[in-house]
Write a protein that holds these residues in place. Sequence first.
Motif, PDB file in Angstrom:
ATOM      1  N   LEU A 108      26.848  67.536   4.197  1.00 47.57           N
ATOM      2  CA  LEU A 108      27.856  68.502   3.901  1.00 47.57           C
ATOM      3  C   LEU A 108      29.252  67.996   4.093  1.00 47.57           C
ATOM      4  O   LEU A 108      30.292  68.113   3.494  1.00 47.57           O
ATOM      5  CB  LEU A 108      27.503  70.102   4.341  1.00 47.57           C
ATOM      6  CG  LEU A 108      26.379  70.505   3.629  1.00 47.57           C
ATOM      7  CD1 LEU A 108      26.315  72.074   4.237  1.00 47.57           C
ATOM      8  CD2 LEU A 108      26.325  70.709   2.356  1.00 47.57           C
ATOM      9  N   LEU A 109      29.384  67.565   5.421  1.00 58.36           N
ATOM     10  CA  LEU A 109      30.801  66.912   5.569  1.00 58.36           C
ATOM     11  C   LEU A 109      31.209  65.831   5.096  1.00 58.36           C
ATOM     12  O   LEU A 109      32.321  65.512   4.563  1.00 58.36           O
ATOM     13  CB  LEU A 109      30.562  66.527   7.515  1.00 58.36           C
ATOM     14  CG  LEU A 109      31.779  66.151   8.045  1.00 58.36           C
ATOM     15  CD1 LEU A 109      32.812  67.284   7.875  1.00 58.36           C
ATOM     16  CD2 LEU A 109      31.617  65.618   9.365  1.00 58.36           C
ATOM     17  N   THR A 110      30.226  64.904   4.714  1.00 56.33           N
ATOM     18  CA  THR A 110      30.383  63.448   4.007  1.00 56.33           C
ATOM     19  C   THR A 110      30.803  63.945   2.542  1.00 56.33           C
ATOM     20  O   THR A 110      31.980  63.359   1.870  1.00 56.33           O
ATOM     21  CB  THR A 110      29.107  62.668   3.833  1.00 56.33           C
ATOM     22  OG1 THR A 110      28.657  62.490   5.064  1.00 56.33           O
ATOM     23  CG2 THR A 110      29.551  61.486   3.239  1.00 56.33           C
ATOM     24  N   ALA A 111      30.325  64.819   2.071  1.00 55.25           N
ATOM     25  CA  ALA A 111      30.609  65.405   0.765  1.00 55.25           C
ATOM     26  C   ALA A 111      32.259  66.027   0.557  1.00 55.25           C
ATOM     27  O   ALA A 111      32.933  65.670  -0.194  1.00 55.25           O
ATOM     28  CB  ALA A 111      29.546  66.573   0.195  1.00 55.25           C
ATOM     29  N   GLU A 112      32.373  66.879   1.813  1.00 54.74           N
ATOM     30  CA  GLU A 112      33.764  67.229   1.791  1.00 54.74           C
ATOM     31  C   GLU A 112      34.819  66.446   1.876  1.00 54.74           C
ATOM     32  O   GLU A 112      35.789  66.210   1.257  1.00 54.74           O
ATOM     33  CB  GLU A 112      33.746  68.382   3.052  1.00 54.74           C
ATOM     34  CG  GLU A 112      34.598  69.515   2.949  1.00 54.74           C
ATOM     35  CD  GLU A 112      34.485  70.415   4.218  1.00 54.74           C
ATOM     36  OE1 GLU A 112      35.461  70.339   5.155  1.00 54.74           O
ATOM     37  OE2 GLU A 112      33.414  70.983   4.384  1.00 54.74           O
TER      38      GLU A 112
END
Lengths: 147, 124
Positions: free
Chosen positions: A134-138
């Motif tokens: 989710l952090l990578t996506a953000e």
Amino acid sequence: MNSLLRRSIFPIYNNSLKITCRSFAEVPVKEKIDKIVKNNKVVVFMKGVPEAPRCGFSNAVVQIMRMHAVPYDSHDVLSDESIRQGIKDYSNWPTIPQVFINGEFVGGCDIMLQMHQSGELIEELKKVGIKSALLTAEESKKKEESK
Amino acid sequence: MSIILRPGIFNIHRSMSSMAGVVESTIRSKLLSTLDAKHLDVINESYMHNVPKGAETHFKVVVVSDKFDGLPLIKRHRLVNDILKEELQTGVHALSIVAKTPQQWESSDKVIESSPNCKGGFGK
């Protein structure tokens, strides 16, 4: 001679038998769990397996882990009664599922859900060197926006 | 089990049993008194699971208390688990907990989602 031999051997035999019995019964569950939770950065004790959870709460934890793309060890408590009770004693927590991060008990389904919603889970994972998907996506979204 | 040992409360439980189960009432009174709860919901979710009608095995509690102030989530949950230890050992199989301080409760949307669907593992 024969009886002397028997007398001296018997206590030893008796003792070793006791030790063996104990090592099969009380001690190892805790030791076994200790080993399990320290064997991987993230460990989940659940009902069923990630591909087929047998409880809604366990399923919720699996879904959260999937969203964050967390690699984890899972243990099915339904397939091992000693672990099912043992894990409750180990963490002094009455319900399944149970999540461990870096060998430490973090919580059950409710806590994981709240940590997921508050963003705390991303931080906890970061601490042990796991980058949440989710952090990578953000981050990639932000990059796109700043272009 | 415990009610038999405490005949004093027994009548209260009996009179309430038409609306709420014995266990539900016990959970309610224990949480109310021990945590001085400002808001309390005790929801019997047993019907969602593979148990007989009227069973009291799966619960969700929403507790709002000043006593949670400054406590991390895990300690709030441990507090609730501890208060309901007896129930958890004698038949309550699942306990979902929402534990908030009055400030957190006021600023939240106060909507409590129901627990996830059963996947059939109970009793196995």
